[in-house]
Design a protein around this motif. Structure first.
Motif, short mmCIF file in Angstrom:
data_model
loop_
_atom_site.label_atom_id
_atom_site.label_comp_id
_atom_site.label_asym_id
_atom_site.label_seq_id
_atom_site.Cartn_x
_atom_site.Cartn_y
_atom_site.Cartn_z
N ALA A 169 40.66 -34.29 -38.76
CA ALA A 169 41.82 -34.47 -37.88
C ALA A 169 42.94 -33.51 -38.26
O ALA A 169 43.15 -33.23 -39.43
CB ALA A 169 42.33 -35.91 -37.98
N GLY A 170 43.67 -33.04 -37.25
CA GLY A 170 44.82 -32.19 -37.50
C GLY A 170 44.47 -30.98 -38.35
O GLY A 170 43.59 -30.19 -38.00
N ALA A 171 45.15 -30.84 -39.48
CA ALA A 171 44.88 -29.72 -40.37
C ALA A 171 43.46 -29.77 -40.92
O ALA A 171 42.89 -28.73 -41.30
CB ALA A 171 45.88 -29.71 -41.52
N VAL B 133 42.73 -32.92 -32.66
CA VAL B 133 43.84 -32.05 -33.04
C VAL B 133 45.03 -32.87 -33.52
O VAL B 133 45.59 -32.61 -34.60
CB VAL B 133 44.23 -31.12 -31.86
CG1 VAL B 133 45.45 -30.29 -32.22
CG2 VAL B 133 43.05 -30.20 -31.52
N ALA B 134 45.47 -33.84 -32.74
CA ALA B 134 46.38 -34.92 -33.18
C ALA B 134 47.84 -34.56 -33.43
O ALA B 134 48.68 -35.45 -33.51
CB ALA B 134 45.82 -35.61 -34.43
N TYR B 135 48.20 -33.30 -33.57
CA TYR B 135 49.56 -32.94 -33.99
C TYR B 135 50.64 -33.50 -33.06
O TYR B 135 51.66 -34.00 -33.52
CB TYR B 135 49.72 -31.42 -34.05
CG TYR B 135 49.04 -30.76 -35.21
CD1 TYR B 135 49.71 -30.54 -36.42
CD2 TYR B 135 47.73 -30.30 -35.12
CE1 TYR B 135 49.09 -29.90 -37.47
CE2 TYR B 135 47.10 -29.67 -36.17
CZ TYR B 135 47.78 -29.46 -37.35
OH TYR B 135 47.17 -28.84 -38.40
N THR B 136 50.45 -33.39 -31.75
CA THR B 136 51.52 -33.80 -30.84
C THR B 136 51.75 -35.30 -30.85
O THR B 136 52.79 -35.77 -30.41
CB THR B 136 51.25 -33.32 -29.40
OG1 THR B 136 49.98 -33.82 -28.95
CG2 THR B 136 51.25 -31.81 -29.33
N PRO C 70 50.71 -27.50 -33.76
CA PRO C 70 49.61 -27.29 -34.72
C PRO C 70 49.88 -26.16 -35.71
O PRO C 70 50.66 -25.24 -35.46
CB PRO C 70 48.42 -26.94 -33.82
CG PRO C 70 48.80 -27.40 -32.46
CD PRO C 70 50.28 -27.25 -32.38
N THR D 106 45.07 -23.29 -35.81
CA THR D 106 44.58 -23.97 -34.60
C THR D 106 44.76 -23.12 -33.36
O THR D 106 43.89 -23.09 -32.48
CB THR D 106 45.31 -25.32 -34.42
OG1 THR D 106 45.15 -26.11 -35.60
CG2 THR D 106 44.76 -26.08 -33.22
N GLY E 275 43.78 -34.76 -42.44
CA GLY E 275 44.85 -33.83 -42.09
C GLY E 275 46.03 -33.96 -43.02
O GLY E 275 45.88 -34.22 -44.21
N ASN F 137 44.92 -34.77 -27.09
CA ASN F 137 44.42 -35.31 -28.36
C ASN F 137 43.20 -36.21 -28.22
O ASN F 137 43.14 -37.29 -28.83
CB ASN F 137 45.55 -36.07 -29.07
CG ASN F 137 46.71 -35.17 -29.42
OD1 ASN F 137 46.55 -34.20 -30.14
ND2 ASN F 137 47.88 -35.48 -28.89
#
Length: 268
Positions: free
Chosen positions: A107-109, A130-133, A139, A143, A61, A162
């Motif tokens: 992960a993420g992006a 997803v992991a952003y938060t 996101p 997403t 990400g 997440n």
């Protein structure tokens, strides 16, 4: 060494993220190289585009170290989000079937980039989150568009809690089309490419266009909203704390949100 490798043969464009030592982070340099590769695939009039990555991760990400090193994380994240969104939009609009092959972490992006493909194949060891938060971010990378394919509450679960999804779990949710043993992923990708190459390109592109325009009719608006949101979150105290905690390998200490006092209604 190029950050993104590109090759073209027999109407198939192959794009490989190639910063394996760092887990293929989606920084500005790799996104610029990725955008160039996608433009080359379009110029070559590819029928199929295969997106893969070198190393043990598809992509970890965003480059969190870069977020922590800049004095203006909001602007940095804005620039990165816009670059990623141009790539995602191009993959969605191009007259080719896009296949991503995920081995290791997305992960993420990195998850968003993998999901930008029309078909996602995964090895049994693939992991998605997803992991952003966790960073205090919202996101990007399209997403939010996954609501159309996963459903509202499934996406909210992934974005708010997440969880790390195994390949089979991601397939059960509809994110992944096929799961294969690690040693057989490359062969499975070639099998899918063969099926697509033997089919009618015009019909495949028509299906892609109809499905995407029906499921996400306001895609560009959604992507712009993602950019504005993640920029604000990256520049916020929560975003700065999330990045600092990640780099320090500790749990973030997000300040508690103020709770508005409310008056109880008077009973008659």
């Amino acid at each position: 060494m190029s950050l993104v490798d590109y090759s073209f043969a027999d109407a198939v464009a192959r794009i490989r993220l190639n910063d394996a030592a760092r887990g293929n982070p989606l920084n500005q340099a790799i996104l610029d190289a990725l955008a160039d590769a996608v433009r080359r695939a379009r110029a070559d009039d590819a029928h199929v585009v295969v997106l893969t990555a070198a190393g043990k991760a598809f992509s970890v990400g965003g480059d969190v170290a870069a977020f922590g090193a800049t004095d203006d994380p909001g602007q940095l994240v804005d620039d990165l989000a816009e670059s990623l969104h141009r790539v995602v939009s191009e993959l969605h609009r191009m007259e080719a079937v896009v296949v991503s092959a995920v081995a290791g972490a997305a992960a993420g992006a990195g998850l968003a980039l993998a999901a930008a493909a029309d078909l996602v194949l995964a090895s049994e060891s693939a992991r998605f989150t997803v992991a952003y938060t966790k960073l205090g971010f919202s996101p990007d990378g399209g997403t939010s568009l996954l609501t159309a394919s996963l459903g509202l509450h499934r996406l909210l679960k992934l974005a708010l809690l997440n969880p790390v999804l195994g390949a089979d779990e991601a397939q059960a949710l509809g994110l992944v089309a096929q799961v294969h043993p690690d040693a057989e992923l490359d062969r499975a990708v070639e099998g899918v490419v063969g099926v697509l190459r033997a089919g009618s390109r015009a019909a495949q592109v028509a299906v892609k266009r109809l499905a995407r325009e029906t499921s996400t009719p306001a895609e560009e608006t959604a992507l712009r909203r993602e950019t504005l949101s993640i920029r604000a979150r990256a520049a916020s105290p929560d975003g700065r704390e999330g990045v600092a905690a990640f780099l320090a390998k500790r749990a973030p200490e997000f300040p508690a949100s103020p709770v508005r006092a409310t008056m109880s209604p008077k009973m008659p």
